[in-house]
Design a protein around this motif. Structure first.
Motif, PDB file in Angstrom:
ATOM      1  N   THR A   1     -64.138 -27.119 -15.689  1.00  0.00           N
ATOM      2  CA  THR A   1     -63.054 -26.244 -15.241  1.00  0.00           C
ATOM      3  C   THR A   1     -62.975 -25.028 -16.156  1.00  0.00           C
ATOM      4  O   THR A   1     -62.841 -25.164 -17.377  1.00  0.00           O
ATOM      5  CB  THR A   1     -61.723 -27.016 -15.251  1.00  0.00           C
TER       6      THR A   1
ATOM      7  N   GLU B   1     -61.835 -29.606  -3.163  1.00  0.00           N
ATOM      8  CA  GLU B   1     -61.989 -30.863  -3.914  1.00  0.00           C
ATOM      9  C   GLU B   1     -62.147 -32.032  -2.952  1.00  0.00           C
ATOM     10  O   GLU B   1     -63.060 -32.853  -3.080  1.00  0.00           O
ATOM     11  CB  GLU B   1     -60.744 -31.119  -4.788  1.00  0.00           C
TER      12      GLU B   1
ATOM     13  N   THR C   1     -45.832 -21.225 -11.850  1.00  0.00           N
ATOM     14  CA  THR C   1     -47.282 -21.209 -11.675  1.00  0.00           C
ATOM     15  C   THR C   1     -47.781 -19.779 -11.500  1.00  0.00           C
ATOM     16  O   THR C   1     -47.028 -18.883 -11.089  1.00  0.00           O
ATOM     17  CB  THR C   1     -47.703 -22.060 -10.460  1.00  0.00           C
TER      18      THR C   1
ATOM     19  N   ARG D   1     -45.591 -25.212 -19.817  1.00  0.00           N
ATOM     20  CA  ARG D   1     -46.399 -24.042 -19.467  1.00  0.00           C
ATOM     21  C   ARG D   1     -45.529 -22.921 -18.904  1.00  0.00           C
ATOM     22  O   ARG D   1     -44.728 -23.148 -18.001  1.00  0.00           O
ATOM     23  CB  ARG D   1     -47.452 -24.437 -18.432  1.00  0.00           C
TER      24      ARG D   1
ATOM     25  N   SER E   1     -60.028 -22.350  -6.311  1.00  0.00           N
ATOM     26  CA  SER E   1     -58.731 -21.988  -5.765  1.00  0.00           C
ATOM     27  C   SER E   1     -58.610 -20.486  -5.947  1.00  0.00           C
ATOM     28  O   SER E   1     -58.492 -20.004  -7.067  1.00  0.00           O
ATOM     29  CB  SER E   1     -57.607 -22.692  -6.531  1.00  0.00           C
TER      30      SER E   1
ATOM     31  N   GLY F   1     -57.685 -24.586  -3.278  1.00  0.00           N
ATOM     32  CA  GLY F   1     -58.627 -25.311  -4.122  1.00  0.00           C
ATOM     33  C   GLY F   1     -58.746 -26.793  -3.812  1.00  0.00           C
ATOM     34  O   GLY F   1     -59.846 -27.351  -3.755  1.00  0.00           O
TER      35      GLY F   1
ATOM     36  N   ARG G   1     -60.122 -19.839 -12.442  1.00  0.00           N
ATOM     37  CA  ARG G   1     -59.806 -18.717 -13.349  1.00  0.00           C
ATOM     38  C   ARG G   1     -61.084 -18.195 -14.013  1.00  0.00           C
ATOM     39  O   ARG G   1     -61.137 -17.963 -15.216  1.00  0.00           O
ATOM     40  CB  ARG G   1     -58.755 -19.169 -14.377  1.00  0.00           C
TER      41      ARG G   1
END
Ligand code: F0G
Length: 454
Positions: A180, A104, A50, A402, A251, A100, A216
């Motif tokens: 997002t 939420e 991550t 990823r 976040s 983050g 981001r």
């Protein structure tokens, strides 16, 4: 060949990275029951699990830690963060949160009732789970191009405005729209200003609030600067982006350039009063929100550094460099690469594999064995629906792995090492071995699942 954009910083402190033998890795991956979340970091050489909370702080941020004011209420560090929040994002009300998903939970607990619907481009998995936890349902309305890994499109995170309007005319009408930026689930893809303006116009027409999941936001702004509005500075783009929203969840472990932290900001005073109540009950007094004063100080500084053009050019350049090395060797990746990660397209990488054999997860295991590299599956395990009774699967449209790049952490040589290991596996797919699930939790499966090799 993309030139590697050199680091706009030099290195003041270093951290040794673990080097392991193939035999050690074999033991570690078995002990982890083939779930890379179960690996101790001491078993990982290059950690691309991550980009969240894994970045390196600057000397200015380390210095800021010493200025942290640890007063319970009204800390100086809170006011510093408030000043930066207002300068960059411009919301009248905000509270820090510890990360983050806390934002939420707090916001959704207030806004959502069972049976409600939320319109999104694509929610991140914790966002999805927090919506569902309130008995509500997220609608995924990202443009169709997002599902075509080979299609070149500058803003693959955009919302399909026709489908959004249809949703807003439907019953029940979505409680709010949540966009997002960048779209992590869909490959770290940006959303354009034009699209956000279109979403805003629809939200106005149907009287529905618009929130941004802005983890981001700086990378999103960089893409806008490059592809849509070169005449605007990053800060102007950031400012306009947030001016379109009624609130945002962030976040800060991504573009806040800190290891922990987040923000929840809104325009509505009555909503903020309710947020403060929930914050006091569950997260902490709203002038610290579960963070230490020093965390808020480092975050204030990090938010400013993240919108520097030289930093963003390097940051996105690094992702592009890795993508280019893989592309040159024929490795199928999601195109164009996003802002924080390269996503491998496993349906093309292993075209003959049955998806029941969990190709994405199996690849992450093989990549760990090959080079001690940790990546994450975002495919069948993360997003598929499985009936453990009958063994039947409903597969997500994409099967991705990823490779998330921590901010300001790895160098060009590290990325070359990663590319070489992946190219090895591309030429020797027989090294990738099928897996099956032996333990799976009902929600957020990929974090806690266990597997065996078939
Ligand atoms: N929204 C997005 C778009 C995210 O990517 C994340 C986290 C969150 C919300 C939740 O924030 O972790 O601070 O609670 N993404 C991380 C990732 C975990 O690996 O992509 P958090």
């Amino acid at each position: 060949m993309n030139p590697y954009v050199f680091e706009p910083f030099k290195i003041k402190a270093v951290e040794r990275i673990p080097l392991t033998t193939r035999e050690e890795r074999e033991r570690y991956i078995r002990e982890a029951r083939f779930n890379l979340f179960n690996l101790p970091s001491q078993a990982v050489t290059i950690d691309l699990l991550t980009d969240s909370g894994t970045g390196a702080m600057s000397d200015e941020q380390w210095a800021a830690l010493h200025r942290g004011d640890e007063a319970y209420a009204g800390a100086r560090s809170y006011y510093r963060l408030a000043q930066v929040q207002r300068e960059l994002f411009g919301f009248p009300y905000f509270t820090p949160v510890h990360q983050g998903r806390a934002a939420e939970r707090v916001l959704f607990e207030i806004l959502l009732q069972p049976g409600d619907v939320v319109a999104t481009n694509q929610p991140f998995d914790t966002t999805y789970a927090n919506i569902v936890a309130q008995g509500a349902t997220p609608l995924e309305l990202v443009i169709e191009a997002a599902y075509d890994t080979q299609r070149d499109h500058p803003f693959k995170g955009n919302v399909d405005l026709d489908r959004l309007e249809e949703a807003l005319q439907g019953h029940p009408r979505p409680k709010f729209v949540l966009i997002t930026i960048t779209n992590n689930t869909g490959g770290g893809q940006p959303v354009s200003l034009e699209n956000l303006r279109g979403v805003r116009a629809l939200c106005d027409r149907y009287q529905v609030p618009l929130y941004l999941d802005a983890a981001r936001h700086a990378e999103n702004a960089y893409f806008i600067h490059e592809r849509e509005a070169p005449h605007m500075s990053i800060r102007d783009i950031v400012r306009e982006t947030f001016s379109l929203a009624d609130g945002m969840l962030m976040s800060a472990k991504k573009d806040g350039l800190v290891n922990i932290g987040g923000l929840l900001a809104v325009r509505d005073a009555r909503l903020f009063a309710r947020i403060q109540e929930v914050m006091v009950r569950t997260e902490g007094f709203p002038t610290y929100g579960g963070l230490a004063g020093r965390d808020m100080e480092a975050l204030a500084q990090g938010l400013l550094e993240a919108v520097e053009l030289s930093y963003l050019r390097y940051r996105v350049g690094q992702v592009r460099y890795l993508a280019q090395r893989l592309r040159e060797a024929g490795v199928p990746i999601l195109e164009p690469p996003g802002g924080h990660a390269v996503y491998l397209d496993m349906l093309r990488f292993l075209p003959d594999w049955p998806r029941e054999h969990l190709p994405g997860q199996a690849f992450t295991v093989a990549l760990y064995r090959e080079g001690g590299i940790r990546a994450v599956e975002l495919g069948t395990v993360a997003f598929g629906k499985h009936d453990p009774e009958t063994g039947t699967w409903e597969f997500p449209r994409l099967e991705l792995v990823r490779l998330a790049i921590p901010r300001r952490v790895y160098t060009q040589a590290h990325l070359d090492y990663v590319a070489e290991a992946i190219v090895q596996l591309y030429h020797h797919p027989e090294k990738i071995r099928p897996l099956r699930l032996v333990k799976e939790p009902p929600a957020l499966r990929h974090f806690l699942a266990e597997y065996e090799e078939i």
